[in-house]
Design a protein around this motif. Structure first.
Motif, PDB file in Angstrom:
ATOM      1  N   PHE A 131      -7.570 -31.299  -0.321  1.00  0.00           N
ATOM      2  CA  PHE A 131      -8.926 -30.746  -0.398  1.00  0.00           C
ATOM      3  C   PHE A 131      -9.948 -31.819  -0.034  1.00  0.00           C
ATOM      4  CE2 PHE A 131      -6.183 -28.344  -3.109  1.00  0.00           C
ATOM      5  CZ  PHE A 131      -6.553 -27.031  -2.879  1.00  0.00           C
ATOM      6  N   THR A 132     -10.884 -31.437   0.810  1.00  0.00           N
ATOM      7  CA  THR A 132     -11.944 -32.376   1.190  1.00  0.00           C
ATOM      8  C   THR A 132     -13.308 -31.710   0.957  1.00  0.00           C
ATOM      9  OG1 THR A 132     -12.163 -31.668   3.506  1.00  0.00           O
ATOM     10  CG2 THR A 132     -10.444 -33.285   3.034  1.00  0.00           C
ATOM     11  N   VAL A 133     -14.325 -32.552   0.902  1.00  0.00           N
ATOM     12  CA  VAL A 133     -15.687 -32.017   0.725  1.00  0.00           C
ATOM     13  C   VAL A 133     -16.637 -32.845   1.578  1.00  0.00           C
ATOM     14  CG1 VAL A 133     -16.177 -33.456  -1.335  1.00  0.00           C
ATOM     15  CG2 VAL A 133     -17.428 -31.317  -0.994  1.00  0.00           C
ATOM     16  N   ASP A 134     -17.624 -32.191   2.145  1.00  0.00           N
ATOM     17  CA  ASP A 134     -18.640 -32.907   2.929  1.00  0.00           C
ATOM     18  C   ASP A 134     -19.326 -33.954   2.054  1.00  0.00           C
ATOM     19  OD1 ASP A 134     -18.069 -31.371   5.068  1.00  0.00           O
ATOM     20  OD2 ASP A 134     -20.029 -30.398   5.225  1.00  0.00           O
ATOM     21  N   LYS A 135     -19.496 -35.140   2.591  1.00  0.00           N
ATOM     22  CA  LYS A 135     -20.141 -36.212   1.829  1.00  0.00           C
ATOM     23  C   LYS A 135     -21.590 -35.867   1.484  1.00  0.00           C
ATOM     24  CE  LYS A 135     -17.189 -39.944   3.514  1.00  0.00           C
ATOM     25  NZ  LYS A 135     -17.039 -41.125   4.371  1.00  0.00           N
ATOM     26  N   ASP A 136     -22.209 -34.982   2.266  1.00  0.00           N
ATOM     27  CA  ASP A 136     -23.602 -34.592   2.029  1.00  0.00           C
ATOM     28  C   ASP A 136     -23.773 -33.731   0.782  1.00  0.00           C
ATOM     29  OD1 ASP A 136     -24.561 -35.834   4.246  1.00  0.00           O
ATOM     30  OD2 ASP A 136     -24.391 -34.073   5.553  1.00  0.00           O
ATOM     31  N   LEU A 137     -22.688 -33.123   0.325  1.00  0.00           N
ATOM     32  CA  LEU A 137     -22.799 -32.200  -0.808  1.00  0.00           C
ATOM     33  C   LEU A 137     -22.653 -32.961  -2.126  1.00  0.00           C
ATOM     34  CD1 LEU A 137     -20.719 -29.242   0.668  1.00  0.00           C
ATOM     35  CD2 LEU A 137     -23.209 -29.418   0.462  1.00  0.00           C
ATOM     36  N   ASP A 138     -23.338 -32.465  -3.169  1.00  0.00           N
ATOM     37  CA  ASP A 138     -23.316 -33.200  -4.441  1.00  0.00           C
ATOM     38  C   ASP A 138     -22.348 -32.575  -5.446  1.00  0.00           C
ATOM     39  OD1 ASP A 138     -24.528 -31.004  -5.602  1.00  0.00           O
ATOM     40  OD2 ASP A 138     -26.547 -31.837  -5.476  1.00  0.00           O
ATOM     41  N   ALA A 139     -22.462 -33.013  -6.686  1.00  0.00           N
ATOM     42  CA  ALA A 139     -21.508 -32.630  -7.736  1.00  0.00           C
ATOM     43  C   ALA A 139     -21.353 -31.123  -7.887  1.00  0.00           C
ATOM     44  CB  ALA A 139     -21.927 -33.245  -9.057  1.00  0.00           C
ATOM     45  N   PHE A 172      -5.317 -44.053  -1.548  1.00  0.00           N
ATOM     46  CA  PHE A 172      -4.662 -44.241  -0.240  1.00  0.00           C
ATOM     47  C   PHE A 172      -5.248 -43.280   0.800  1.00  0.00           C
ATOM     48  CE2 PHE A 172      -1.429 -45.043  -3.590  1.00  0.00           C
ATOM     49  CZ  PHE A 172      -1.402 -46.431  -3.480  1.00  0.00           C
ATOM     50  N   TRP A 173      -6.538 -42.944   0.585  1.00  0.00           N
ATOM     51  CA  TRP A 173      -7.189 -41.944   1.436  1.00  0.00           C
ATOM     52  C   TRP A 173      -7.322 -42.400   2.886  1.00  0.00           C
ATOM     53  CZ3 TRP A 173     -11.595 -44.053   3.417  1.00  0.00           C
ATOM     54  CH2 TRP A 173     -12.140 -45.133   2.714  1.00  0.00           C
ATOM     55  N   LYS A 174      -7.327 -43.729   3.088  1.00  0.00           N
ATOM     56  CA  LYS A 174      -7.469 -44.200   4.473  1.00  0.00           C
ATOM     57  C   LYS A 174      -6.315 -43.691   5.329  1.00  0.00           C
ATOM     58  CE  LYS A 174      -9.841 -48.341   3.089  1.00  0.00           C
ATOM     59  NZ  LYS A 174      -9.497 -49.604   2.468  1.00  0.00           N
ATOM     60  N   ALA A 175      -5.119 -43.756   4.744  1.00  0.00           N
ATOM     61  CA  ALA A 175      -3.930 -43.292   5.477  1.00  0.00           C
ATOM     62  C   ALA A 175      -3.984 -41.787   5.687  1.00  0.00           C
ATOM     63  CB  ALA A 175      -2.672 -43.680   4.716  1.00  0.00           C
ATOM     64  N   THR A 176      -4.334 -41.052   4.634  1.00  0.00           N
ATOM     65  CA  THR A 176      -4.386 -39.580   4.736  1.00  0.00           C
ATOM     66  C   THR A 176      -5.427 -39.157   5.777  1.00  0.00           C
ATOM     67  OG1 THR A 176      -3.840 -39.521   2.393  1.00  0.00           O
ATOM     68  CG2 THR A 176      -4.567 -37.453   3.370  1.00  0.00           C
ATOM     69  N   ARG A 177      -6.576 -39.846   5.733  1.00  0.00           N
ATOM     70  CA  ARG A 177      -7.637 -39.515   6.706  1.00  0.00           C
ATOM     71  C   ARG A 177      -7.108 -39.637   8.132  1.00  0.00           C
ATOM     72  NH1 ARG A 177     -12.655 -39.024   6.332  1.00  0.00           N
ATOM     73  NH2 ARG A 177     -13.136 -40.193   4.453  1.00  0.00           N
ATOM     74  N   PRO A 183     -12.378 -35.796   9.127  1.00  0.00           N
ATOM     75  CA  PRO A 183     -13.595 -36.431   9.635  1.00  0.00           C
ATOM     76  C   PRO A 183     -14.184 -37.430   8.646  1.00  0.00           C
ATOM     77  CG  PRO A 183     -13.717 -34.038   9.844  1.00  0.00           C
ATOM     78  CD  PRO A 183     -12.489 -34.333   9.054  1.00  0.00           C
ATOM     79  N   GLU A 184     -14.830 -38.455   9.181  1.00  0.00           N
ATOM     80  CA  GLU A 184     -15.473 -39.494   8.355  1.00  0.00           C
ATOM     81  C   GLU A 184     -16.518 -38.887   7.414  1.00  0.00           C
ATOM     82  OE1 GLU A 184     -14.944 -42.691   7.974  1.00  0.00           O
ATOM     83  OE2 GLU A 184     -13.335 -42.776   9.460  1.00  0.00           O
ATOM     84  N   GLU A 185     -17.051 -37.723   7.771  1.00  0.00           N
ATOM     85  CA  GLU A 185     -18.135 -37.090   6.999  1.00  0.00           C
ATOM     86  C   GLU A 185     -17.616 -36.379   5.753  1.00  0.00           C
ATOM     87  OE1 GLU A 185     -17.634 -36.464  10.355  1.00  0.00           O
ATOM     88  OE2 GLU A 185     -19.087 -38.009  10.905  1.00  0.00           O
ATOM     89  N   GLU A 186     -16.313 -36.453   5.515  1.00  0.00           N
ATOM     90  CA  GLU A 186     -15.736 -35.758   4.352  1.00  0.00           C
ATOM     91  C   GLU A 186     -14.999 -36.732   3.441  1.00  0.00           C
ATOM     92  OE1 GLU A 186     -13.170 -32.615   5.782  1.00  0.00           O
ATOM     93  OE2 GLU A 186     -14.667 -32.026   7.274  1.00  0.00           O
ATOM     94  N   TYR A 187     -15.076 -36.467   2.136  1.00  0.00           N
ATOM     95  CA  TYR A 187     -14.240 -37.186   1.175  1.00  0.00           C
ATOM     96  C   TYR A 187     -12.943 -36.419   0.961  1.00  0.00           C
ATOM     97  CZ  TYR A 187     -18.352 -39.780  -0.610  1.00  0.00           C
ATOM     98  OH  TYR A 187     -19.454 -40.581  -0.755  1.00  0.00           O
ATOM     99  N   ILE A 188     -11.880 -37.153   0.778  1.00  0.00           N
ATOM    100  CA  ILE A 188     -10.614 -36.537   0.345  1.00  0.00           C
ATOM    101  C   ILE A 188     -10.655 -36.576  -1.175  1.00  0.00           C
ATOM    102  CG2 ILE A 188      -8.110 -36.860   0.259  1.00  0.00           C
ATOM    103  CD1 ILE A 188      -8.510 -38.138   3.157  1.00  0.00           C
ATOM    104  N   ILE A 189     -10.753 -35.386  -1.803  1.00  0.00           N
ATOM    105  CA  ILE A 189     -10.992 -35.410  -3.258  1.00  0.00           C
ATOM    106  C   ILE A 189      -9.787 -35.028  -4.104  1.00  0.00           C
ATOM    107  CG2 ILE A 189     -13.493 -35.224  -3.219  1.00  0.00           C
ATOM    108  CD1 ILE A 189     -13.196 -32.222  -3.745  1.00  0.00           C
TER     109      ILE A 189
END
Ligand SMILES: Cc1cc2nc3c(=O)[nH]c(=O)nc-3n(C[C@H](O)[C@H](O)[C@H](O)COP(=O)(O)O)c2cc1C
Length: 230
Positions: A131-139, A172-177, A183-189
């Motif tokens: 699951f990922t989420v846009d970095k622009d979005l908040d809690a 270890f999100w760098k590897a998963t990314r 995309p860089e604009e998303e967090y792997i959460i």
């Protein structure tokens, strides 16, 4: 299965049988999960599903990355959760019970490392979700994704499927990314395992504790509640 039965019998499964889950089933579960509510209906969830060769490749590469970079465990997002009571005790109780069932003694670093590493094999489940989420979005959007995930897990349970939510995948999100082209604009959460539980594995016998309602609720305006707690 009734909804309440699915809620009460869902547990985090940490050992799966290899039996595959058909594409149509996963897609339908995602459709159901997408009925989850979200603030102003932004529907912030984004999911990568891995199965078959893609799953095996992710697992293999991630485990190799972890072996090479064992301390690269920091999440990309703010993770400054303070370890305070009562949370620390609950966390330790879970760990103690789980490692007790598997028979890993406290301080056995090698076996603990190995057991933690099973997260990155999706506990042998045939399907993994990231699951990922846009970095622009908040809690608020993270809450929405939590609801999406729980809806997915309950719908899966209703169909005789099992799951385990896995925050381990925000390490270890760098590897998963890189592997999944996130995309860089998303967090792997978070991650999630999906499949059929191995009923014989002792780790799946774990029924985690819950606090009583009075421990986390303040009732306002209910005469019955104030009488009971007085
Ligand atoms: C957001 C989230 C992240 C989790 N991450 C992990 C994880 O990385 N590995 C794991 O084995 N369990 C993980 N779990 C499962 C929890 O340990 C589990 O939900 C909790 O102990 C309650 O047990 P139950 O799910 O069996 O009711 C996670 C659960 C949630 C909701």
């Amino acid at each position: 299965m009734e909804l309440q039965e699915a809620i009460r019998t869902r547990t985090s499964i940490r050992a799966f049988k290899p039996d595959p889950v058909p594409f149509e089933t996963v897609k339908e579960l995602l459709e159901i999960a997408a009925r989850a509510p979200s603030g102003t209906n932004v529907q912030p969830w984004k999911v990568h599903v891995v199965a078959g060769k893609a799953r095996d490749e992710l697992v293999e590469k991630l485990l190799a990355y972890r072996e090479e970079n064992p301390t690269d465990t920091a999440q990309e997002f703010d993770h400054s959760n303070k370890r305070v009571e009562p949370y620390i005790t609950r966390m330790r109780t879970l760990g103690k019970e789980m490692y007790g069932l598997i028979g890993i003694p406290k301080g056995d670093k090698e076996r603990s490392w190995e057991q933690w590493g099973r997260n990155y094999k999706f506990f042998d489940a045939p399907v993994g979700l990231i699951f990922t989420v846009d970095k622009d979005l908040d809690a608020r959007s993270w809450l929405d994704i939590g609801m999406f995930m729980q809806t997915f897990m309950l719908a899966a349970k209703e169909r005789g499927l099992d799951t385990c939510a896995q925050g381990a995948w925000n390490m270890f999100w760098k590897a998963t990314r890189e592997i999944l082209n996130v995309p860089e604009e998303e967090y792997i959460i978070c991650g999630m395992s999906l499949g059929y539980a191995d009923p014989d594995d002792p780790v799946n016998k774990l029924i985690s504790e819950r606090e009583p309602v009075e421990g986390f609720t303040t009732f306002h305006g209910y005469a019955e509640a104030s009488v009971e707690t007085a």
